[in-house]
Design an enzyme around this catalytic site. Sequence first.
Site, PDB file in Angstrom:
ATOM      1  N   ARG A  66       0.846  -1.184   0.000  1.00  0.00           N
ATOM      2  CA  ARG A  66       0.000   0.000   0.000  1.00  0.00           C
ATOM      3  C   ARG A  66       0.884   1.238   0.000  1.00  0.00           C
ATOM      4  O   ARG A  66       1.567   1.518   0.995  1.00  0.00           O
ATOM      5  CB  ARG A  66      -0.932  -0.017   1.219  1.00  0.00           C
ATOM      6  CG  ARG A  66      -1.989  -1.104   1.153  1.00  0.00           C
ATOM      7  CD  ARG A  66      -2.850  -0.978  -0.084  1.00  0.00           C
ATOM      8  NE  ARG A  66      -4.132  -1.703   0.018  1.00  0.00           N
ATOM      9  CZ  ARG A  66      -5.072  -1.648  -0.929  1.00  0.00           C
ATOM     10  NH1 ARG A  66      -4.890  -0.947  -2.039  1.00  0.00           N
ATOM     11  NH2 ARG A  66      -6.195  -2.310  -0.773  1.00  0.00           N
ATOM     12  N   ALA A  78     -10.509  -7.391  -2.067  1.00  0.00           N
ATOM     13  CA  ALA A  78     -11.399  -6.235  -2.126  1.00  0.00           C
ATOM     14  C   ALA A  78     -11.113  -5.432  -3.380  1.00  0.00           C
ATOM     15  O   ALA A  78     -10.064  -5.596  -4.004  1.00  0.00           O
ATOM     16  CB  ALA A  78     -11.191  -5.355  -0.894  1.00  0.00           C
ATOM     17  N   SER A 115     -14.923   6.316   6.420  1.00  0.00           N
ATOM     18  CA  SER A 115     -14.429   7.567   6.995  1.00  0.00           C
ATOM     19  C   SER A 115     -15.401   8.700   6.690  1.00  0.00           C
ATOM     20  O   SER A 115     -15.124   9.574   5.877  1.00  0.00           O
ATOM     21  CB  SER A 115     -13.036   7.872   6.435  1.00  0.00           C
ATOM     22  OG  SER A 115     -12.338   8.662   7.358  1.00  0.00           O
ATOM     23  N   GLY A 117     -16.308  11.343   7.915  1.00  0.00           N
ATOM     24  CA  GLY A 117     -15.932  12.747   8.123  1.00  0.00           C
ATOM     25  C   GLY A 117     -15.489  13.433   6.843  1.00  0.00           C
ATOM     26  O   GLY A 117     -15.672  14.645   6.701  1.00  0.00           O
ATOM     27  N   GLU A 140      -3.230  -4.499 -14.222  1.00  0.00           N
ATOM     28  CA  GLU A 140      -1.860  -4.263 -14.698  1.00  0.00           C
ATOM     29  C   GLU A 140      -0.950  -3.670 -13.613  1.00  0.00           C
ATOM     30  O   GLU A 140       0.234  -3.965 -13.561  1.00  0.00           O
ATOM     31  CB  GLU A 140      -1.922  -3.316 -15.897  1.00  0.00           C
ATOM     32  CG  GLU A 140      -0.648  -3.205 -16.682  1.00  0.00           C
ATOM     33  CD  GLU A 140      -0.810  -2.221 -17.845  1.00  0.00           C
ATOM     34  OE1 GLU A 140      -0.658  -2.640 -18.989  1.00  0.00           O
ATOM     35  OE2 GLU A 140      -1.099  -1.030 -17.574  1.00  0.00           O
ATOM     36  N   GLU A 142      -1.391  -3.942 -10.286  1.00  0.00           N
ATOM     37  CA  GLU A 142      -1.747  -4.565  -9.009  1.00  0.00           C
ATOM     38  C   GLU A 142      -0.814  -5.751  -8.750  1.00  0.00           C
ATOM     39  O   GLU A 142      -0.653  -6.620  -9.608  1.00  0.00           O
ATOM     40  CB  GLU A 142      -3.204  -5.039  -9.119  1.00  0.00           C
ATOM     41  CG  GLU A 142      -3.898  -5.344  -7.820  1.00  0.00           C
ATOM     42  CD  GLU A 142      -5.392  -5.630  -8.041  1.00  0.00           C
ATOM     43  OE1 GLU A 142      -6.191  -5.175  -7.240  1.00  0.00           O
ATOM     44  OE2 GLU A 142      -5.740  -6.309  -9.031  1.00  0.00           O
TER      45      GLU A 142
END
Lengths: 179, 179
Positions: A66, A78, A115, A117, A140, A142
């Site tokens: 990440r 996901a 989130s 907010g 491609e 990932e």
Amino acid sequence: MDFMDFYEKTVESKKIFHGRILDLNLDTVCLTNGKISTREIVEHQGAVCVAALTSNKEIVLVKQYRHTLSKCILEIPAGKLEKGEIPLSAAKRELLEETGIKGKDFKSLGYIYVSPGYSNEIIYLYSCHVDSKADMKLDEDEFLEPVYVKFDTALKMVINDEIHDAKTQICILKLNKFI
Amino acid sequence: MDFMDFYEKTVESKKIFHGRILDLNLDTVCLTNGKISTREIVEHQGAVCVAALTSNKEIVLVKQYRHTLSKCILEIPAGKLEKGEIPLSAAKRELLEETGIKGKDFKSLGYIYVSPGYSNEIIYLYSCHVDSKADMKLDEDEFLEPVYVKFDTALKMVINDEIHDAKTQICILKLNKFI
């Protein structure tokens, strides 16, 4: 007190950025006390995730880099909803793409706001059982690796603060009430 | 496979927006296969939330209008970290500001990444017991209402998909393992 006591009327909405993953809007709102404020709003098309269980009582996680965190973390499979896509179809597609797994017995575990907010993102949560396994079909840009973990171990990893992804924690904690 | 197999080297980082709540960066990265891609990154200074329990086995929720969703939702008290603030101090401050409650017996329930695909936001989770109650001290542009709900009812609301905020679901599901 009802809904209207808190309602924020949008006076102006300015598009700051239009991207592949998200848009950013800067909204000017009129508050319930008549004052003017701004709201920074990430617009996201929504996402799905799926907790897939094997007949051997394992859960299928994926180890993924990440860039936001500059590290790899463990998550359940996901991905983003495509335009007009039904969440359940997206869950089946993402599971197949990221792990090569065809699932069966899909069940909804509800949906979450991650989130509220600053982001309108909704994630639809699913569980399923592993039916069959073929090759992964990653995007491609990932790169990820499936990791099979005993469900009891994964639950301990959530409780002991070793898995930090919110959607993954929720699916594992909810499944623990049902299996 | 180790960390470096997935590492994405940042080639360029462009600041798109600098806001009160978040920054938006557009990063150009070099992928593990040598190809170039972009990453849309929301930078957030992190947040805290706190599940406060009364001696009457209630949990303290707040009903708050979320402009991102154009509606009110139920959440546990939460808020952004101030610059340099320790998460536990922020949890105590936010609980007091949003509900007037002074907490005791604070315990960490870990931390979560809410949307690691595009946001670096971390939320630190806490539980506590209600010690005493005074007046709320809300921010100028903040309007919310505390709602006391029996913990068992709140747990059912999570399972039955009536509470959708991710951090709130996680704290309630984790507390259910301990109380």
